[in-house]
Design an enzyme around this catalytic site. Structure first.
Site, PDB file in Angstrom:
ATOM      1  N   HIS A 151       0.820  -1.221   0.000  1.00  0.00           N
ATOM      2  CA  HIS A 151       0.000   0.000   0.000  1.00  0.00           C
ATOM      3  C   HIS A 151       0.854   1.272   0.000  1.00  0.00           C
ATOM      4  O   HIS A 151       0.348   2.350  -0.308  1.00  0.00           O
ATOM      5  CB  HIS A 151      -0.984  -0.003   1.183  1.00  0.00           C
ATOM      6  CG  HIS A 151      -0.365   0.299   2.519  1.00  0.00           C
ATOM      7  ND1 HIS A 151      -0.062  -0.679   3.442  1.00  0.00           N
ATOM      8  CD2 HIS A 151      -0.007   1.472   3.103  1.00  0.00           C
ATOM      9  CE1 HIS A 151       0.446  -0.121   4.520  1.00  0.00           C
ATOM     10  NE2 HIS A 151       0.491   1.185   4.342  1.00  0.00           N
ATOM     11  N   ASP A 181       0.026  -7.657   1.494  1.00  0.00           N
ATOM     12  CA  ASP A 181       0.422  -6.250   1.571  1.00  0.00           C
ATOM     13  C   ASP A 181       1.938  -6.099   1.633  1.00  0.00           C
ATOM     14  O   ASP A 181       2.470  -5.311   2.426  1.00  0.00           O
ATOM     15  CB  ASP A 181      -0.231  -5.554   2.761  1.00  0.00           C
ATOM     16  CG  ASP A 181      -0.138  -4.026   2.651  1.00  0.00           C
ATOM     17  OD1 ASP A 181       0.150  -3.530   1.537  1.00  0.00           O
ATOM     18  OD2 ASP A 181      -0.332  -3.335   3.670  1.00  0.00           O
ATOM     19  N   SER A 255       4.748   2.738   7.870  1.00  0.00           N
ATOM     20  CA  SER A 255       4.401   1.547   7.099  1.00  0.00           C
ATOM     21  C   SER A 255       5.575   1.100   6.232  1.00  0.00           C
ATOM     22  O   SER A 255       6.185   1.904   5.529  1.00  0.00           O
ATOM     23  CB  SER A 255       3.191   1.821   6.214  1.00  0.00           C
ATOM     24  OG  SER A 255       2.028   1.974   6.984  1.00  0.00           O
TER      25      SER A 255
END
Length: 411
Positions: A151, A181, A255
């Protein structure tokens, strides 16, 4: 005759006495103030007992300290984790992405006549805007391979990576896996610092962890926490979930960054947080390093992971459904959907069949079936034990490659 005046000698003699447990009633000052007479045998015995008692207490104290288990002192941890940060930080990078977005703009007429003719608004020329986002990544190969979240780079037209030493270089996408992911990037550099990778399967709840990344784009930062749980799933974040939960602060921009153990070894890729306001609230999730390593190896080799697939959807049995189907137990998975042309369809599996075992493993949930089937490589054989109309059957077939874009429920 004493060196001291009689009054002083008398005072000392009445205030300082040998221990009653010694059994000696002689006065200590007779030794301490060095009177002219030679010490008696009893004086010497008292003195020796005092020495032996002191030695005994010293030995006892040393023994008690030595008896403290080493792992207890290790569990308390060091006062500083700077050494761990020195190990991991050089391998954590900032990932900056740019995406060209075409937006339709509207123009308002100022002339009353034109507004009467065409209304208040008219469609103008499309304009291109550039959206930028920030994330983190981890160098896993000295020749430029970087592991991050899918993402973070999804849909990006341009990716720039800023290294720990300040260099900024372009990166290209090697491959992605939306179902976990994860994504792998490549920069054209060599001799890069590589983060050591630990076995995430050995993590225990309560272990100290460090989260390293680029929160809010302010630069590399480190936060400290512990493992709150392992094996978290059914969070709705991705198809294949086996998250490490931690209270180490993970914020936007973290992230794709590193979650390390107290030695600075990678044990997870920071991925998501549970938050009501967008900031860290002490519940963060990281993809375990063991899962990340397997996915990364297949991305590097094939461009995407290769997983087994049968082509059906199922639902766990509950007491009401089991009673309706005439089942005595709620163990098993009832088939609800069969995808035409898939291995399950070709092998004769039908909607309504109840799958009780896959490769001799009892099945209780759709996720369990998904994990078993997807762990196989395309072409591998698989055996299913099913119940149909109260009768048991055994089906032998082979899995095919799982399509890249699929519903999360499809096995």
């Amino acid at each position: 005759m004493s060196f001291f005046p009689r009054s002083l000698d008398s005072t000392l003699s009445t205030e300082i006495r040998c221990s009653d447990s010694c059994g000696c009633r002689e006065l200590l000052p007779k030794i301490l103030v060095f009177q002219f007479r030679w010490p008696t045998v009893m004086d010497m015995i008292c003195a020796m007992r005092s020495v032996y008692f002191s030695l005994f207490l010293t030995a006892l104290l040393i023994g008690l300290l030595a008896a403290v288990p080493a792992h207890e002192s290790e569990a308390r941890g060091p006062f500083s984790y700077a050494d761990a940060v020195d190990v991991a930080a050089p391998s954590v990078v900032n990932v900056n992405t740019s995406t060209v977005v075409v937006r339709q703009h509207y123009q308002r007429f100022t002339d009353p006549f034109l507004r009467d003719m065409f209304g208040d608004m008219v469609i103008g020329k499309p304009q291109k805007d550039i959206e930028q986002s920030l994330g983190s990544g981890v160098i896993v190969d000295s020749h430029g391979l970087i592991l991050t979240n899918n993402h973070v780079i999804k849909g990006a037209d341009k990716i720039q990576v800023t290294l720990h030493d300040g260099r900024t270089v372009p990166a290209k996408v090697v491959g992605t896996d939306p179902e976990t992911d994860l994504a792998v990037l490549k920069v054209e550099l060599t001799g890069l610092p590589v983060i050591p990778i630990a076995d995430s399967g050995k993590l225990r709840v309560g272990d100290v962890v460090l989260a390293i990344g680029n929160p809010y784009g302010i630069g590399q930062s480190v936060t400290l926490g512990i493992v709150g749980a392992t094996g978290r799933n059914q969070l709705g974040l991705s198809t294949f979930e086996n998250f490490i939960q931690t209270d180490a602060a993970i914020n936007p921009g973290n992230s794709g960054g590193a979650l390390t153990n107290a030695d600075g070894f990678l044990i997870g890729i920071n991925t998501a947080i549970f938050s009501r306001n967008g900031g860290s609230q002490g519940v963060g999730f990281a993809i375990p390093s063991n899962m990340a390593k397997k996915v990364m190896a297949q991305i590097v080799k094939y461009g995407h992971p290769r997983r087994g697939w049968l082509g059906f959807e199922g639902e766990a049995l509950n007491p009401a459904l089991a009673k309706t189907l005439g089942m005595k137990s709620t163990d098993g998975l009832v088939v609800t959907v069969i995808l035409r042309g898939g291995p399950a369809h070709k092998s004769g599996i039908l909607p309504g069949d109840i799958i009780t075992d896959i490769n001799d493993q009892a099945i209780r949930t759709p996720r369990q079936a998904l994990n078993i089937i997807s762990s196989l490589q395309p072409g591998n054989s698989i055996t299913l034990r099913i119940t149909r109309n109260g009768k048991q059957r055994t089906i032998h077939t082979k899995v095919t490659a799982r399509p890249i874009e699929l519903s999360k429920a499809t096995q």
